[in-house]
Design a protein around this motif. Structure first.
Motif, PDB file in Angstrom:
ATOM      1  N   PHE A 140       0.831  -1.186   0.000  1.00 45.30           N
ATOM      2  CA  PHE A 140       0.000   0.000   0.000  1.00 45.30           C
ATOM      3  C   PHE A 140       0.873   1.246   0.000  1.00 45.30           C
ATOM      4  O   PHE A 140       1.968   1.232   0.544  1.00 45.30           O
ATOM      5  CB  PHE A 140      -0.906   0.014   1.233  1.00 45.30           C
ATOM      6  CG  PHE A 140      -1.870  -1.128   1.276  1.00 45.30           C
ATOM      7  CD1 PHE A 140      -3.104  -1.020   0.678  1.00 45.30           C
ATOM      8  CD2 PHE A 140      -1.526  -2.319   1.904  1.00 45.30           C
ATOM      9  CE1 PHE A 140      -3.998  -2.073   0.714  1.00 45.30           C
ATOM     10  CE2 PHE A 140      -2.405  -3.380   1.943  1.00 45.30           C
ATOM     11  CZ  PHE A 140      -3.649  -3.253   1.346  1.00 45.30           C
ATOM     12  N   ALA A 141       0.354   2.303  -0.587  1.00 45.05           N
ATOM     13  CA  ALA A 141       1.053   3.582  -0.600  1.00 45.05           C
ATOM     14  C   ALA A 141       0.075   4.675  -0.174  1.00 45.05           C
ATOM     15  O   ALA A 141      -1.112   4.619  -0.496  1.00 45.05           O
ATOM     16  CB  ALA A 141       1.607   3.884  -1.986  1.00 45.05           C
ATOM     17  N   SER A 142       0.562   5.638   0.558  1.00 48.30           N
ATOM     18  CA  SER A 142      -0.252   6.762   0.991  1.00 48.30           C
ATOM     19  C   SER A 142      -0.343   7.781  -0.138  1.00 48.30           C
ATOM     20  O   SER A 142       0.656   8.145  -0.747  1.00 48.30           O
ATOM     21  CB  SER A 142       0.379   7.398   2.229  1.00 48.30           C
ATOM     22  OG  SER A 142      -0.360   8.536   2.602  1.00 48.30           O
TER      23      SER A 142
END
Length: 113
Positions: A4-6
């Motif tokens: 996941f990436a913000s």
């Protein structure tokens, strides 16, 4: 497991943003996940509880390629817990939200829209 990436898809300069609910759904039934959210928390940094002019229900429409378009659906003082459902069974998605911090001194204050 996935990774996941913000990433910010929408933001506000309002410090008393009052976020109070979020639902991932396909509101316009186009096959892409949208974001349905409410602003209605009545406890802000100014120390006075109750409704705010920015309270209501919003929709971030997924327009594809990691892009979202903001839509204000409805004003609702103290808006909480927006959900999507075909409430009237007509084949179209409806949105329902309740009010937690309304101005109950007003006879036309809506508890649910």
């Amino acid at each position: 497991m996935g990774s996941f990436a913000s990433r910010s898809i929408w933001s506000s300069t309002n410090e008393d943003y009052a976020a109070s609910g979020l639902s991932i759904c396909d509101l316009n039934q186009d096959g892409m996940p949208d974001v349905l959210f409410s602003k209605g928390d009545g406890f802000g940094p100014i120390g006075i509880s109750g409704p705010r002019p920015w309270h209501g229900v919003q929709w971030l429409e997924n327009t594809g390629k990691d892009s979202f378009q903001f839509h204000r659906i409805e004003n609702l003082a103290g808006a909480y817990s927006p959900i999507e459902v075909d409430f009237d069974r007509d084949g179209h998605i409806d949105v329902i939200a309740v009010s937690a911090f309304n101005d109950w001194t007003k006879p036309n204050a809506q508890p649910m829209v």
